[in-house]
Design a protein around this motif. Structure first.
Motif, PDB file in Angstrom:
ATOM      1  N   THR A  54      -2.171  -2.825   0.317  1.00 30.47           N
ATOM      2  CA  THR A  54      -2.663  -1.614   0.998  1.00 30.47           C
ATOM      3  C   THR A  54      -2.837  -0.435   0.048  1.00 30.47           C
ATOM      4  O   THR A  54      -3.230   0.653   0.475  1.00 30.47           O
ATOM      5  CB  THR A  54      -1.715  -1.215   2.142  1.00 30.47           C
ATOM      6  N   ALA A  55      -2.548  -0.642  -1.230  1.00 35.02           N
ATOM      7  CA  ALA A  55      -2.649   0.460  -2.190  1.00 35.02           C
ATOM      8  C   ALA A  55      -4.079   0.987  -2.300  1.00 35.02           C
ATOM      9  O   ALA A  55      -4.305   2.195  -2.369  1.00 35.02           O
ATOM     10  CB  ALA A  55      -2.146   0.016  -3.562  1.00 35.02           C
ATOM     11  N   THR A  56      -5.065   0.080  -2.296  1.00 36.34           N
ATOM     12  CA  THR A  56      -6.457   0.497  -2.447  1.00 36.34           C
ATOM     13  C   THR A  56      -6.945   1.250  -1.214  1.00 36.34           C
ATOM     14  O   THR A  56      -7.519   2.336  -1.318  1.00 36.34           O
ATOM     15  CB  THR A  56      -7.358  -0.725  -2.706  1.00 36.34           C
ATOM     16  N   THR A  57      -6.719   0.686  -0.026  1.00 35.73           N
ATOM     17  CA  THR A  57      -7.222   1.319   1.199  1.00 35.73           C
ATOM     18  C   THR A  57      -6.509   2.635   1.487  1.00 35.73           C
ATOM     19  O   THR A  57      -7.086   3.544   2.081  1.00 35.73           O
ATOM     20  CB  THR A  57      -7.054   0.380   2.399  1.00 35.73           C
ATOM     21  N   GLU A  58      -5.248   2.743   1.061  1.00 41.51           N
ATOM     22  CA  GLU A  58      -4.508   3.993   1.268  1.00 41.51           C
ATOM     23  C   GLU A  58      -4.682   4.967   0.116  1.00 41.51           C
ATOM     24  O   GLU A  58      -4.075   6.043   0.104  1.00 41.51           O
ATOM     25  CB  GLU A  58      -3.028   3.674   1.476  1.00 41.51           C
ATOM     26  N   LYS A  59      -5.515   4.561  -0.863  1.00 39.47           N
ATOM     27  CA  LYS A  59      -5.836   5.415  -2.011  1.00 39.47           C
ATOM     28  C   LYS A  59      -4.574   5.935  -2.719  1.00 39.47           C
ATOM     29  O   LYS A  59      -4.441   7.124  -3.014  1.00 39.47           O
ATOM     30  CB  LYS A  59      -6.734   6.590  -1.584  1.00 39.47           C
ATOM     31  N   ARG A  60      -3.667   5.037  -2.972  1.00 37.84           N
ATOM     32  CA  ARG A  60      -2.438   5.389  -3.686  1.00 37.84           C
ATOM     33  C   ARG A  60      -2.219   4.411  -4.835  1.00 37.84           C
ATOM     34  O   ARG A  60      -2.906   3.386  -4.953  1.00 37.84           O
ATOM     35  CB  ARG A  60      -1.239   5.343  -2.738  1.00 37.84           C
ATOM     36  N   GLY A  61      -1.273   4.728  -5.676  1.00 28.39           N
ATOM     37  CA  GLY A  61      -0.944   3.842  -6.771  1.00 28.39           C
ATOM     38  C   GLY A  61      -0.022   2.723  -6.323  1.00 28.39           C
ATOM     39  O   GLY A  61       0.585   2.775  -5.243  1.00 28.39           O
ATOM     40  N   ILE A  62       0.079   1.714  -7.151  1.00 29.29           N
ATOM     41  CA  ILE A  62       0.931   0.576  -6.854  1.00 29.29           C
ATOM     42  C   ILE A  62       2.396   1.005  -6.915  1.00 29.29           C
ATOM     43  O   ILE A  62       2.756   1.948  -7.645  1.00 29.29           O
ATOM     44  CB  ILE A  62       0.644  -0.574  -7.848  1.00 29.29           C
ATOM     45  N   ILE A  63       3.255   0.355  -6.137  1.00 25.06           N
ATOM     46  CA  ILE A  63       4.676   0.702  -6.112  1.00 25.06           C
ATOM     47  C   ILE A  63       5.358   0.042  -7.311  1.00 25.06           C
ATOM     48  O   ILE A  63       5.777  -1.120  -7.257  1.00 25.06           O
ATOM     49  CB  ILE A  63       5.328   0.250  -4.788  1.00 25.06           C
ATOM     50  N   LEU A  64       5.469   0.793  -8.403  1.00 22.28           N
ATOM     51  CA  LEU A  64       5.945   0.227  -9.663  1.00 22.28           C
ATOM     52  C   LEU A  64       7.416  -0.140  -9.621  1.00 22.28           C
ATOM     53  O   LEU A  64       7.847  -1.064 -10.321  1.00 22.28           O
ATOM     54  CB  LEU A  64       5.677   1.207 -10.809  1.00 22.28           C
ATOM     55  N   ASP A  65       8.214   0.573  -8.828  1.00 22.64           N
ATOM     56  CA  ASP A  65       9.643   0.259  -8.768  1.00 22.64           C
ATOM     57  C   ASP A  65       9.874  -1.175  -8.294  1.00 22.64           C
ATOM     58  O   ASP A  65      10.738  -1.882  -8.816  1.00 22.64           O
ATOM     59  CB  ASP A  65      10.371   1.237  -7.836  1.00 22.64           C
ATOM     60  N   ILE A  66       9.093  -1.589  -7.309  1.00 20.88           N
ATOM     61  CA  ILE A  66       9.252  -2.955  -6.792  1.00 20.88           C
ATOM     62  C   ILE A  66       8.740  -3.965  -7.813  1.00 20.88           C
ATOM     63  O   ILE A  66       9.318  -5.036  -7.981  1.00 20.88           O
ATOM     64  CB  ILE A  66       8.523  -3.110  -5.448  1.00 20.88           C
ATOM     65  N   VAL A  67       7.664  -3.617  -8.512  1.00 14.61           N
ATOM     66  CA  VAL A  67       7.168  -4.493  -9.579  1.00 14.61           C
ATOM     67  C   VAL A  67       8.267  -4.719 -10.617  1.00 14.61           C
ATOM     68  O   VAL A  67       8.511  -5.856 -11.051  1.00 14.61           O
ATOM     69  CB  VAL A  67       5.920  -3.893 -10.244  1.00 14.61           C
ATOM     70  N   LYS A  68       8.947  -3.643 -11.009  1.00 19.22           N
ATOM     71  CA  LYS A  68      10.017  -3.756 -12.008  1.00 19.22           C
ATOM     72  C   LYS A  68      11.146  -4.642 -11.500  1.00 19.22           C
ATOM     73  O   LYS A  68      11.695  -5.458 -12.242  1.00 19.22           O
ATOM     74  CB  LYS A  68      10.557  -2.368 -12.348  1.00 19.22           C
ATOM     75  N   GLN A  69      11.489  -4.502 -10.220  1.00 18.10           N
ATOM     76  CA  GLN A  69      12.570  -5.313  -9.657  1.00 18.10           C
ATOM     77  C   GLN A  69      12.184  -6.787  -9.602  1.00 18.10           C
ATOM     78  O   GLN A  69      13.015  -7.661  -9.894  1.00 18.10           O
ATOM     79  CB  GLN A  69      12.919  -4.801  -8.254  1.00 18.10           C
ATOM     80  N   VAL A  70      10.947  -7.061  -9.237  1.00 12.90           N
ATOM     81  CA  VAL A  70      10.490  -8.449  -9.201  1.00 12.90           C
ATOM     82  C   VAL A  70      10.480  -9.037 -10.608  1.00 12.90           C
ATOM     83  O   VAL A  70      10.952 -10.153 -10.847  1.00 12.90           O
ATOM     84  CB  VAL A  70       9.083  -8.546  -8.564  1.00 12.90           C
ATOM     85  N   GLY A  80      -1.472  -6.846  -8.957  1.00 17.96           N
ATOM     86  CA  GLY A  80      -2.733  -6.196  -8.596  1.00 17.96           C
ATOM     87  C   GLY A  80      -2.567  -5.323  -7.362  1.00 17.96           C
ATOM     88  O   GLY A  80      -1.571  -5.389  -6.657  1.00 17.96           O
ATOM     89  N   GLY A  81      -3.585  -4.496  -7.133  1.00 16.73           N
ATOM     90  CA  GLY A  81      -3.583  -3.610  -5.970  1.00 16.73           C
ATOM     91  C   GLY A  81      -3.539  -2.148  -6.386  1.00 16.73           C
ATOM     92  O   GLY A  81      -2.616  -1.727  -7.072  1.00 16.73           O
ATOM     93  N   GLY A  82      -4.540  -1.373  -5.997  1.00 24.46           N
ATOM     94  CA  GLY A  82      -4.541   0.057  -6.287  1.00 24.46           C
ATOM     95  C   GLY A  82      -4.738   0.406  -7.745  1.00 24.46           C
ATOM     96  O   GLY A  82      -4.420   1.524  -8.171  1.00 24.46           O
ATOM     97  N   ILE A  83      -5.280  -0.511  -8.523  1.00 21.35           N
ATOM     98  CA  ILE A  83      -5.485  -0.264  -9.955  1.00 21.35           C
ATOM     99  C   ILE A  83      -6.912   0.203 -10.179  1.00 21.35           C
ATOM    100  O   ILE A  83      -7.861  -0.524  -9.898  1.00 21.35           O
ATOM    101  CB  ILE A  83      -5.175  -1.535 -10.762  1.00 21.35           C
ATOM    102  N   ARG A  84      -7.049   1.430 -10.690  1.00 23.29           N
ATOM    103  CA  ARG A  84      -8.370   2.036 -10.807  1.00 23.29           C
ATOM    104  C   ARG A  84      -8.750   2.413 -12.235  1.00 23.29           C
ATOM    105  O   ARG A  84      -9.933   2.572 -12.534  1.00 23.29           O
ATOM    106  CB  ARG A  84      -8.430   3.311  -9.942  1.00 23.29           C
TER     107      ARG A  84
END
Length: 450
Positions: A55-71, A82-86
């Motif tokens: 939903t990052a793209t449709t909500e025009k926001r950046g990706i949630i990096l904290d969760i990426v780091k945890q994963v 991927g998602g919300g990368i512009r």
């Protein structure tokens, strides 16, 4: 043509920190915590993992990096995000958060130069072009953007070619018509795109049973991405791996398994595996065998502590023998010898093979770290600490440069050997293994096997 490497890639569609799943990009339902699922899939033997902030793209926001780091911190297998990368800065931020590859979709359609710039900055092996495709009319496949909500005039085949030309390292084909339906991958679409480009293509959308994975790999696809069949445990990855492997258990059900040290390449032992032992080995990443004398499963090292941590599993051309590459936590042989193969009929050449020298040197350095009161130079470096080690690396790097400027080959060899030794000391100080470096290098050079 069937590919030799069959990459199984679970997909985490993440919405505001939770994994969700729907059908044809609609009707999303909450599934689980992404960190827990990531750990589960690595444990089961997934080859890679994909994380989409859907939903990052449709909500025009950046990706949630904290969760990426945890994963990323929870797994060691390659992670694509991927998602919300512009922008190139967005890609850099995701890579710094720990992603191995970055997937771009809608932003690439709106600004194709993003692919070119990203590949130039970070290398094409780290840039994945993800395309959402839907059939429009009878014979045309069109590209959709914004989470599959916006139809474009782009033809999917043409856009795949353009993405490759601009520097994408691989392509994920998300078939919107099959997403979550479980009727199988769109073989015609995916194979057509695969035949149109020379980079790896990953099929996405439609997996419902193990036969669907087999079918897509038989058409030359590099990887198969799936979500719901894994999320709901309809298909377990170890079972899928065995189903896809061309392994033939003999009448007694026992395959010979050769065990090899992943670092030194030394052959350690020969044992036997039945199907259950092989499944347990895949699931636990520790060596399991079948004891012919006791007629029972055998977990290597369960009582002695001399476990074997599995780093790779291969099978031979006839599918009737297994090779385990392991990191051993002690001697392989019950006699206390490092390898069961210590008796000779014909004496082989003495000395270490060149490829084993670094591993043996690393082993010696680790022993010196545990004996810091000894008079050895290595023990002295560990006593002095990180600053001293870093100072020596700086000095040796300068010596390599001076030798190279002097065009003195022997001097350069000598100084590089010194530098490598001090780098191994640093790695040991920071608890980094040679296998960690090898895995990172392999991630950067993933190529399609023909």
């Amino acid at each position: 043509m069937e590919t030799k490497t069959k990459r199984i890639i679970p997909c985490l569609d993440v919405d505001h920190g939770r994994v969700v799943k729907g059908k044809k990009f609609k009707g999303l339902k909450d599934i689980a915590d992404p960190i827990e699922l990531a750990r589960k899939y690595e444990q089961q033997g997934a080859d890679e993992l994909v994380f989409y902030d859907i939903t990052a793209t449709t909500e025009k926001r950046g990706i949630i990096l904290d969760i990426v780091k945890q994963v990323q911190s929870a797994i060691t297998i390659p992670l694509t995000v991927g998602g919300g990368i512009r922008t190139v800065k967005d890609i850099e931020a995701v890579l710094q958060a720990g992603a191995d590859k970055v997937s771009i979709n809608s932003a690439a359609v709106k600004n194709p130069d993003l692919i070119t710039e990203a590949a130039s900055h970070f290398g094409n092996n780290r840039i994945v072009l993800s395309i959402d495709v839907k059939q429009v009319g009878e014979k045309e496949w069109k590209i959709f953007t914004d989470g599959g909500s916006t139809e474009t005039e782009l033809n999917a085949i043409d856009w795949a070619k353009e993405g490759e030309k601009r520097g994408a390292g691989e392509i994920v084909v998300n078939c919107m018509d099959e997403d979550g339906v479980r009727n199988g991958y769109d073989i015609q679409l995916t194979e057509t795109i695969s035949n149109a480009v020379d980079i790896p293509v990953i099929a996405s959308g439609g997996a419902g049973e193990m036969e669907h994975f087999k079918e897509v790999f038989e058409h030359g696809i590099s990887g198969a991405l799936a979500a719901s069949v894994f999320h709901y445990d309809d298909i377990k990855i170890p079972d899928l791996k065995l189903y896809l492997a061309d392994i033939h258990f003999p009448a007694d059900g026992l395959l010979p398994a050769i065990v090899q040290d992943v670092e030194t390449k030394q052959v350690l032992m020969l044992a036997y595996m039945n199907e259950t032992a092989l499944k347990k080995t895949i699931e636990t990443k520790e060596a399991w065998f079948y004891s012919r004398s006791r007629q029972e499963l055998w977990h290597k090292g369960a009582t002695s502590g001399n476990k074997q941590l599995v780093r790779g599993i291969q099978y031979d051309c006839d599918g009737d023998a297994i090779l385990l590459q392991v990191k051993r936590l002690g001697p392989a042989c019950h006699t206390g010898e490092e390898s069961c193969f210590f008796n000779s009929l014909i004496q082989g050449s003495e000395g270490l093979k060149e490829e084993a020298v670094l591993s043996q040197l690393m082993t010696t350095i680790k022993k010196r770290r545990n004996k810091q009161q000894s008079r050895s130079y290595t023990a002295y470096l560990f006593r002095e600490g990180l600053d001293k080690i870093l100072k020596k690396i700086g000095e040796e790097s300068s010596e390599v440069i001076i030798g190279a400027k002097n065009r003195n080959k022997q001097e350069v060899i000598w100084e590089i050997a010194d530098l490598v030794y001090h780098l191994l000391v640093l790695m040991t100080y920071l608890n980094i293994d040679l296998s960690d470096i090898e895995r990172e290098l392999k991630k950067r050079h993933v190529k399609r096997e023909e």
